[in-house]
Scaffold this motif. Sequence first.
Motif, PDB file in Angstrom:
ATOM      1  N   VAL A  26      32.117  32.153  29.306  1.00 44.18           N
ATOM      2  CA  VAL A  26      32.065  33.579  29.639  1.00 44.18           C
ATOM      3  C   VAL A  26      33.202  34.329  28.949  1.00 44.18           C
ATOM      4  N   ASP A  27      34.383  33.736  28.927  1.00 43.65           N
ATOM      5  CA  ASP A  27      35.523  34.361  28.269  1.00 43.65           C
ATOM      6  C   ASP A  27      35.226  34.621  26.792  1.00 43.65           C
ATOM      7  N   ARG A  28      34.655  33.656  26.113  1.00 43.43           N
ATOM      8  CA  ARG A  28      34.352  33.812  24.684  1.00 43.43           C
ATOM      9  C   ARG A  28      33.189  34.767  24.433  1.00 43.43           C
ATOM     10  N   LEU A  29      32.207  34.744  25.321  1.00 46.68           N
ATOM     11  CA  LEU A  29      31.066  35.640  25.156  1.00 46.68           C
ATOM     12  C   LEU A  29      31.441  37.098  25.399  1.00 46.68           C
ATOM     13  N   LEU A  30      32.289  37.347  26.383  1.00 48.45           N
ATOM     14  CA  LEU A  30      32.599  38.722  26.762  1.00 48.45           C
ATOM     15  C   LEU A  30      33.744  39.340  25.961  1.00 48.45           C
ATOM     16  N   HIS A  31      34.471  38.539  25.206  1.00 48.47           N
ATOM     17  CA  HIS A  31      35.559  39.068  24.391  1.00 48.47           C
ATOM     18  C   HIS A  31      34.985  40.001  23.315  1.00 48.47           C
ATOM     19  N   HIS A  32      35.332  41.249  23.362  1.00 43.41           N
ATOM     20  CA  HIS A  32      34.840  42.284  22.447  1.00 43.41           C
ATOM     21  C   HIS A  32      33.332  42.519  22.555  1.00 43.41           C
ATOM     22  N   ALA A  33      32.745  42.172  23.685  1.00 39.64           N
ATOM     23  CA  ALA A  33      31.299  42.340  23.867  1.00 39.64           C
ATOM     24  C   ALA A  33      30.980  43.743  24.370  1.00 39.64           C
ATOM     25  N   HIS A  34      29.773  44.163  24.121  1.00 41.47           N
ATOM     26  CA  HIS A  34      29.235  45.395  24.685  1.00 41.47           C
ATOM     27  C   HIS A  34      28.217  44.974  25.735  1.00 41.47           C
ATOM     28  N   LEU A  35      28.490  45.296  26.985  1.00 41.95           N
ATOM     29  CA  LEU A  35      27.585  44.925  28.063  1.00 41.95           C
ATOM     30  C   LEU A  35      26.622  46.063  28.329  1.00 41.95           C
ATOM     31  N   VAL A  36      25.346  45.731  28.421  1.00 40.85           N
ATOM     32  CA  VAL A  36      24.310  46.713  28.721  1.00 40.85           C
ATOM     33  C   VAL A  36      23.566  46.223  29.953  1.00 40.85           C
ATOM     34  N   GLN A  37      23.622  47.010  31.015  1.00 40.83           N
ATOM     35  CA  GLN A  37      22.896  46.664  32.228  1.00 40.83           C
ATOM     36  C   GLN A  37      21.756  47.648  32.396  1.00 40.83           C
ATOM     37  N   SER A  38      20.617  47.118  32.733  1.00 35.70           N
ATOM     38  CA  SER A  38      19.460  47.981  32.955  1.00 35.70           C
ATOM     39  C   SER A  38      19.086  47.933  34.431  1.00 35.70           C
ATOM     40  N   SER A  39      18.346  48.926  34.833  1.00 34.41           N
ATOM     41  CA  SER A  39      17.874  48.945  36.212  1.00 34.41           C
ATOM     42  C   SER A  39      16.434  49.438  36.209  1.00 34.41           C
ATOM     43  N   GLY A  40      15.789  49.296  37.313  1.00 34.34           N
ATOM     44  CA  GLY A  40      14.402  49.717  37.400  1.00 34.34           C
ATOM     45  C   GLY A  40      13.474  48.529  37.446  1.00 34.34           C
ATOM     46  N   GLU A  41      12.202  48.836  37.459  1.00 37.84           N
ATOM     47  CA  GLU A  41      11.184  47.808  37.563  1.00 37.84           C
ATOM     48  C   GLU A  41      11.015  47.072  36.237  1.00 37.84           C
ATOM     49  N   SER A  42      10.812  45.782  36.315  1.00 37.04           N
ATOM     50  CA  SER A  42      10.600  44.958  35.139  1.00 37.04           C
ATOM     51  C   SER A  42       9.170  45.133  34.629  1.00 37.04           C
ATOM     52  N   ILE A  43       9.020  45.536  33.393  1.00 38.34           N
ATOM     53  CA  ILE A  43       7.687  45.701  32.800  1.00 38.34           C
ATOM     54  C   ILE A  43       7.011  44.340  32.652  1.00 38.34           C
ATOM     55  N   ARG A  44       7.765  43.338  32.208  1.00 38.80           N
ATOM     56  CA  ARG A  44       7.180  42.006  32.033  1.00 38.80           C
ATOM     57  C   ARG A  44       6.723  41.414  33.359  1.00 38.80           C
ATOM     58  N   VAL A  49       2.316  39.803  36.978  1.00 40.55           N
ATOM     59  CA  VAL A  49       1.691  39.827  38.299  1.00 40.55           C
ATOM     60  C   VAL A  49       0.270  40.371  38.218  1.00 40.55           C
ATOM     61  N   SER A  50       0.064  41.368  37.365  1.00 38.57           N
ATOM     62  CA  SER A  50      -1.263  41.975  37.257  1.00 38.57           C
ATOM     63  C   SER A  50      -2.204  41.190  36.328  1.00 38.57           C
ATOM     64  N   GLY A  51      -1.667  40.239  35.570  1.00 41.30           N
ATOM     65  CA  GLY A  51      -2.487  39.448  34.663  1.00 41.30           C
ATOM     66  C   GLY A  51      -2.711  40.130  33.317  1.00 41.30           C
ATOM     67  N   ALA A  52      -2.031  41.237  33.071  1.00 39.86           N
ATOM     68  CA  ALA A  52      -2.186  41.954  31.805  1.00 39.86           C
ATOM     69  C   ALA A  52      -1.648  41.104  30.647  1.00 39.86           C
TER      70      ALA A  52
END
Length: 58
Positions: A26-44, A49-52
């Motif tokens: 985690v230390d190596r991955l997050l060093h100088h990393a840009h974190l992007v968190q999303s919220s909301g319903e998962s399209i996938r 669930v719908s079988g699409a």
Amino acid sequence: MSPISSNLHPSAFDQLMPKTVATATVDRLLHHAHLVQSSGESIRLSQAVSGAGVVALS
């Protein structure tokens, strides 16, 4: 640079590997990393669930 994505929060990486290895990873991955968190319903998830987009294997 390649993107890395995970459904796990970095604090939960010790569930996948020993705590010392998880901390170092985690230390190596997050060093100088840009974190992007999303919220909301998962399209996938809603499509799964719908079988699409499901195609029967032959």
